[in-house]
Every structure is written in C-alpha cells, then in structure tokens.
Design an enzyme around this catalytic site. Structure first.
Site, mmCIF file in Angstrom:
data_model
loop_
_atom_site.group_PDB
_atom_site.id
_atom_site.type_symbol
_atom_site.label_atom_id
_atom_site.label_comp_id
_atom_site.label_asym_id
_atom_site.label_seq_id
_atom_site.Cartn_x
_atom_site.Cartn_y
_atom_site.Cartn_z
ATOM 1 N N GLY A 131 96.612 -66.906 57.441
ATOM 2 C CA GLY A 131 96.880 -66.775 58.832
ATOM 3 C C GLY A 131 96.954 -65.267 59.083
ATOM 4 N N CYS A 132 96.945 -65.076 60.334
ATOM 5 C CA CYS A 132 97.146 -63.774 60.906
ATOM 6 C C CYS A 132 98.344 -62.933 60.660
ATOM 7 C CB CYS A 132 96.645 -63.635 62.435
ATOM 8 S SG CYS A 132 97.839 -64.639 63.434
ATOM 9 N N TYR A 133 99.450 -63.486 60.768
ATOM 10 C CA TYR A 133 100.668 -63.026 60.510
ATOM 11 C C TYR A 133 100.914 -62.848 59.052
ATOM 12 C CZ TYR A 133 102.997 -63.535 65.245
ATOM 13 O OH TYR A 133 103.075 -63.401 66.379
ATOM 14 N N THR A 159 98.672 -62.489 56.701
ATOM 15 C CA THR A 159 97.693 -61.396 56.363
ATOM 16 C C THR A 159 98.543 -60.128 56.668
ATOM 17 O OG1 THR A 159 95.637 -62.745 56.755
ATOM 18 C CG2 THR A 159 95.464 -60.076 56.817
ATOM 19 N N ALA A 160 98.951 -59.765 57.887
ATOM 20 C CA ALA A 160 99.387 -58.667 58.142
ATOM 21 C C ALA A 160 100.694 -58.273 57.116
ATOM 22 C CB ALA A 160 99.760 -58.292 59.658
#
Length: 352
Positions: free
Chosen positions: A154-156, A158-159
C-alpha cells in the site's frame, strides 16, 4: 529474459488511477507491449473515451475479464482491482503460467486470518497466497527475483516502512514507541465519487481518518515484525490533505542509544539503501517535500534526532500513485524479469 525481447502485458482494472499510471509507465517501457486492458463496468469502451489525453498513444478497448483469454495473450498481468477481487482472478492466471502483480491488499499478508479480519472477506486461495512475495524491492529484492505472484504494498506502508526499516533491522529503536503520522493527497482515495474527496469538501481543510483502525496498520506491523524479529505494534494515523498526489510520512521512535546523532543515522541509512536506486537520503538539516517526488518512483528520506526527548524523527516523501502504487509494481516487474531495476521509471519530478 534478456533485454531484447518484449513481453506481452495485460492490465485488469485499467480505468482507475492506479491503472492509468500503469498504462502511462508501461506504454513508454522499452521492453513491454500492452496487449490487453480489462475491466467490468468499463468493458466495451475505448481507452481514449475514459482518458482522452492518452488517445494518441493507446489504441485499445477495455475488454471483459476472461482469465482464459488473458492467459493465452499475456505473459504478465497487473491487477488494479478493489480489495477482495484479485484473490479470485490471480489463481487461474498463475496456474496457466502468468506472472501476476496485484496492486490491492489481497496478497500482502502472510496470515490470511489477519487479512480477513481487516478486509471482511473469507479466503479459499491459501495455496496461492503462500507463494506471494511482498513487493517492496528495497527489502525483498532477492525474493522478488524468483516470484510469480507479487503483493504490491500500500502507499502508506511504502512511505512508512522506507522510513522505519533501517531502525528496526538494526535494532536502533524501542519498537513499541513507534508513531507514524502520515498525510496523503486525495488521489489515494481512488477515482470513484466520494463525498469527502469532492473539491468543496477537501479544499481548505485537513483532517485525520481511520484513526486507530486504518487497514494499512496490520500491513505495516507485519513487515515491522519481520524486520525486528518479534511482534511489533505501531501507532499509525493517516490524514487527508487538499492536494492531488503525494504522501509525507513522519515516523517517531525512542532510540535505544540516546547518544546516536543525526550523522550516525545518515551513515546507517546510506549503507542500508546503498543498492536502492530510488531512495534519496537527504543531507543534514534538509527534509523532504512531496513535490520533489511528484511523478517519480523516488523516495526522499530526511533524518533528525532530538536529544531532548531521545527520539529519532524520519520523514519520508513519495508520490502515492508511483512509488506508492504503479511505479513500484513496474519496479518489481523489472526485477522479476532480470532487467535493470530503473527501466522505464521516471526519476525527475513534475516541478513546480
């Protein structure tokens, strides 16, 4: 596979924001030929009808989802579907020899009971799920090389994991003190109409959502536990900010050794990510901005220590649609095929 032979690729779920980013990236990839675009509600429409700005480059029509037909035409299939659908489509594709990269949450979890409890869907594809590799190349590059099924992060996560991983792997923090404060642009909510994503609702406003219950929490905890070697729980709070794309994740944790200074951590992070071409460690006193990553597959990391509280603060900026979604999937494809990891992926941002 060598770098002279193109592979045939299909994208199921090409009409969403993740799908259109995949089309844009793969259309310009020198070793990929997009031969199939699939969807349910959009079947029968030309891609130019959905995204007119790509009409000059993409002469394809959205086709019905037929795994038999897809497998006969595609060597690799990207799944850009809502959560809970890929687990029905991936098994027959893999059985027929396709490599599959899933952008949903369906294949991110080692324990399907965890998935079911957070995503409210029972699963019957246990054998397929066991073969999935978590698609964060900076952590699982070797496993990705031989995988046939990738569960793209997911994007969160990953960051957040890019900021957190060196600290956990090296045992530099007290894991239970980890707090993740993350902000995302509205494109992270997808292309479907949702009241809170309307311009009139989002513009000029800023707030948290999914507090103490966001679905990306167990995903972050799973990988954090893997890195630490024991169960880790984190406090994760996402926020919606009034911009289109980008994520800034700020991670706080208490240092085991309060004597560690910023210069020490910069050295540790640089060594940890020395083989990761998309990770940019910022020098002393410089902290990332989301605009720097916009349109790229880059992750910018800024690091600080606070001797007053004995905490480390790590800031991570990515484009949620590229490194946080489609770009990372293409990065995984490159690794799976034995190509240069950076092939076809942008490293220069849209600016201003």
């Amino acid at each position: 596979m060598g770098e002279s032979e193109k592979i045939s690729v299909g994208i199921i779920g090409a009409s969403g924001y993740g799908g259109v980013q995949l089309v844009r990236l793969l259309q310009e990839h020198p070793l990929v030929d997009i031969v199939y675009l699939g969807g349910k509600g959009s079947a029968g429409q030309t891609y130019a009808e959905i995204y007119p700005h790509l009409g000059h480059a993409v002469d394809l029509t959205i086709e019905p989802i037929d795994t038999e037909a897809i497998a006969s035409r595609c060597q690799v299939v990207f799944l850009g579907l809502p959560n809970g659908l890929a687990c029905d489509i991936a098994p027959p594709l893999i059985a027929k020899g396709c490599k599959v990269l899933d952008l949903s949450a369906d294949y991110r979890f080692k324990n399907l009971e965890t998935y079911s409890s957070w995503y409210n869907k029972d699963r019957s594809d246990l054998d397929t799920a066991k073969t999935a590799v978590y698609g964060l190349p900076e952590l699982y590059r070797e496993e990705i090389k031989s995988a046939s099924l990738i569960g793209c992060p997911g994007c969160y996560p990953t960051a957040s994991l890019m900021a957190l991983s060196p600290l956990l792997k090296q045992g530099l923090i007290l894991p239970e003190t980890t707090i993740i404060d993350a902000k995302s642009g509205t494109s992270g909510g997808g292309r479907q109409a949702k009241t809170h994503l309307l311009l009139a609702e989002a513009e000029g406003s800023f707030g948290a959502y999914g507090v103490a219950k966001h679905r990306h929490t167990p995903e972050i905890e799973q990988i954090s536990s893997d890195l630490a070697g024991h169960e880790v729980k984190v406090q994760f709070t996402p926020h919606l900010i009034p911009m289109v794309r980008g994520i800034l994740s700020t991670v706080y944790a208490t240092l085991r050794d309060p004597g560690l200074v910023r210069e020490d951590l910069l050295t540790i992070y640089s060594a940890f990510y020395r083989s990761s071409p998309f990770v940019k460690i910022l020098p002393n006193g410089l902290y990332p901005q989301t605009k720097w990553a916009c349109g790229t597959n880059l992750c910018y990391l800024g690091i600080e220590t606070d001797p007053r509280t004995d905490r480390v603060i790590v800031l991570s900026a990515i484009d949620n649609l590229i490194k946080g979604q489609a770009g990372q999937a293409v990065q995984c494809l490159n690794i799976m095929m034995g190509w240069e990891e950076t092939l076809g992926l942008p490293q220069l941002c849209f600016y201003p």
